[in-house]
Design an enzyme around this catalytic site. Sequence first.
Site, mmCIF file in Angstrom:
data_model
loop_
_atom_site.group_PDB
_atom_site.id
_atom_site.type_symbol
_atom_site.label_atom_id
_atom_site.label_comp_id
_atom_site.label_asym_id
_atom_site.label_seq_id
_atom_site.Cartn_x
_atom_site.Cartn_y
_atom_site.Cartn_z
ATOM 1 N N LYS A 191 -25.857 -28.598 -30.144
ATOM 2 C CA LYS A 191 -26.051 -29.281 -31.759
ATOM 3 C C LYS A 191 -27.040 -27.945 -32.056
ATOM 4 O O LYS A 191 -27.768 -29.085 -32.866
ATOM 5 C CB LYS A 191 -25.732 -30.434 -31.096
ATOM 6 C CG LYS A 191 -25.056 -31.333 -33.126
ATOM 7 C CD LYS A 191 -26.146 -30.479 -33.940
ATOM 8 C CE LYS A 191 -25.033 -30.967 -35.113
ATOM 9 N NZ LYS A 191 -26.345 -30.414 -36.581
ATOM 10 N N GLY A 244 -37.190 -31.757 -32.468
ATOM 11 C CA GLY A 244 -37.327 -31.552 -34.252
ATOM 12 C C GLY A 244 -37.957 -32.540 -34.454
ATOM 13 O O GLY A 244 -39.061 -32.121 -33.764
ATOM 14 N N SER A 245 -38.301 -33.200 -35.725
ATOM 15 C CA SER A 245 -39.188 -33.947 -36.237
ATOM 16 C C SER A 245 -39.534 -35.431 -35.508
ATOM 17 O O SER A 245 -38.776 -35.649 -34.589
ATOM 18 C CB SER A 245 -38.896 -34.584 -38.023
ATOM 19 O OG SER A 245 -37.960 -34.867 -37.320
ATOM 20 N N GLY A 249 -36.495 -37.948 -33.856
ATOM 21 C CA GLY A 249 -36.529 -37.334 -33.475
ATOM 22 C C GLY A 249 -36.663 -39.258 -31.665
ATOM 23 O O GLY A 249 -35.780 -39.630 -31.403
ATOM 24 N N GLU A 266 -39.201 -33.191 -27.752
ATOM 25 C CA GLU A 266 -40.240 -32.307 -28.211
ATOM 26 C C GLU A 266 -40.017 -31.881 -29.521
ATOM 27 O O GLU A 266 -39.409 -31.785 -30.462
ATOM 28 C CB GLU A 266 -39.476 -30.591 -27.005
ATOM 29 C CG GLU A 266 -40.530 -29.282 -27.782
ATOM 30 C CD GLU A 266 -41.107 -29.145 -28.481
ATOM 31 O OE1 GLU A 266 -41.947 -29.137 -29.201
ATOM 32 O OE2 GLU A 266 -40.682 -27.757 -29.063
ATOM 33 N N CYS A 300 -43.803 -25.225 -34.395
ATOM 34 C CA CYS A 300 -44.584 -26.477 -33.864
ATOM 35 C C CYS A 300 -45.562 -27.040 -33.294
ATOM 36 O O CYS A 300 -46.334 -27.274 -33.372
ATOM 37 C CB CYS A 300 -43.409 -27.509 -33.063
ATOM 38 S SG CYS A 300 -43.318 -26.696 -31.330
ATOM 39 N N GLU A 404 -47.746 -33.312 -40.659
ATOM 40 C CA GLU A 404 -47.104 -31.785 -39.899
ATOM 41 C C GLU A 404 -46.563 -31.291 -41.099
ATOM 42 O O GLU A 404 -45.879 -31.419 -42.214
ATOM 43 C CB GLU A 404 -46.563 -31.877 -38.802
ATOM 44 C CG GLU A 404 -45.942 -30.616 -38.700
ATOM 45 C CD GLU A 404 -44.817 -30.491 -37.729
ATOM 46 O OE1 GLU A 404 -44.830 -29.910 -36.330
ATOM 47 O OE2 GLU A 404 -44.349 -31.950 -36.988
#
Length: 512
Positions: A191, A244-245, A249, A266, A300, A404
């Site tokens: 996805k 992702g973020s 997540g 992750e 990341c 971030e």
Amino acid sequence: MTTHHTSSAETAQAAVNSSLGGRIGSFVDGAIVTGSGATVDLVVAATGERFASYGDAGADGADAVLESARRGAATWGALDAFERAAILRRVSAAVESHIEELAFLESATTGKTLRDARAEATKVVEMFGYYAGWADKLMGETIPVPGNWHTYTERVPYGVVVAVTPWNAPLFTAGWNSAAPLAAGNAIVLKPSEFTPLSTVRLAQIAHEAGLPDGVFNVAVGLGATVGSAVTTDERVGKVSFIGSVPTGRRVGVATAQVGIPTVLELGGKSANIVFADANLERAADGAISAVFSGAGQSCVAGSRLLVQRDVHEEFIALVSEKAAKLRIGDPLDPTTEIGPIITRPQYDTVRSLIERGIGDGARRVTSDTLPAAVTGAALAGGNWVLPTLLDGVTPSNTLETTEVFGPVVGADVFDTEEEAIARANATRFGLAGAVWTENVSRAHYVARAVRAGTFWVNSYKTIHVAVPFGGFGDSGQGRSSGPGFVDEYTQPKAVWVPTQATGAPFPSLSY
């Protein structure tokens, strides 16, 4: 494939026509299926132009993808492991023969530089080749137990594995999150981000053409709230992987936990890049540039916290600033471009806002904020352009110390001792990556061990390989990607007990 030097809606649409026959939709049972849900626009990041639209697959489309994957898992899992390995080697070879096409499609439609896209397509070749080698080496164990028993384990695939991938590296993460699950005998449902689905669909096509049976490699295209939610919480799914973020997540982790689906996460990072006075400053400066400015900082593992020992702080900051000023920002399809645009407009707005907040918190901007003529002309003026940005004096209380940015922004500050540098590096809930620059071997090992990060580099930055485990601690996620153990993430051990006593009572007196 012809290289164009003007990124535009026409160029992006031509790439879609050439690679996908002009169709945008989910990949189900070996074919592209267009969605009938809400319209999603795709935009050229370098110009701000819309180049295509597609329909969200919605709940019905997600159901079709999962049903296809359920059938595909039965077919794929029943194949001999050596046959699966042979097919995955063919997939690797097929991707290699399409590197230029995939790189062009990725660059034209996402804004990633052509040089980065080509490098990432090459990594996908490597991923399928590496895990093809593991497909026929998933071995169990024979375990000695009391009594007359032959007891052993075997590795069993989950069946259907769903992987949710981000917009910053769609092709790379598609390969990363499909090769290992496929090697383990699972069917995969990818996805991708609704902003960048195209290279993922094309990769699925190539894999299918190379010999993957129908339903083994599927792509669900659409919005996270509809398609993403549907494919990550369905009872047909055995495991979920999410990149992702942190906020998203966490939501995915909660949702999958509520329905009992194990999940690999992750997530983000706020990695410290530590430079000691005894380092090779020229090499360290090049490393600092690569650590945060390559990929326009949309990484990341970006080394977004630059900690420099006091004795060389001013010299080193000036050196990094000088090198940053020479980076070529411009058209992603120009092979000489080193910095492309931020891929999505919302992220562009976030990056600009965080820069201003960092300055408001007391940081000093060292690099220029004046965009070059290469991106201010009529052709590229509407793009999501952010110059490589170095801010000095980013103290522990500054917004940029813990937030971030996910853009080409690095916050620098000074330290005096090893202990101070380590404490500063660990003063975050993230724990994804980090680096140290020093000529002192003992110090290098000491700092590498002391900094809490899943990946740590010494006198280098951003080197990764599919054979090495990758992942983080704390808010940076759970589980590991790549490496031999990544295949184990997508199998479950099954214990088998066989009595070796022909007569008498083979059963123990106690039971669980």
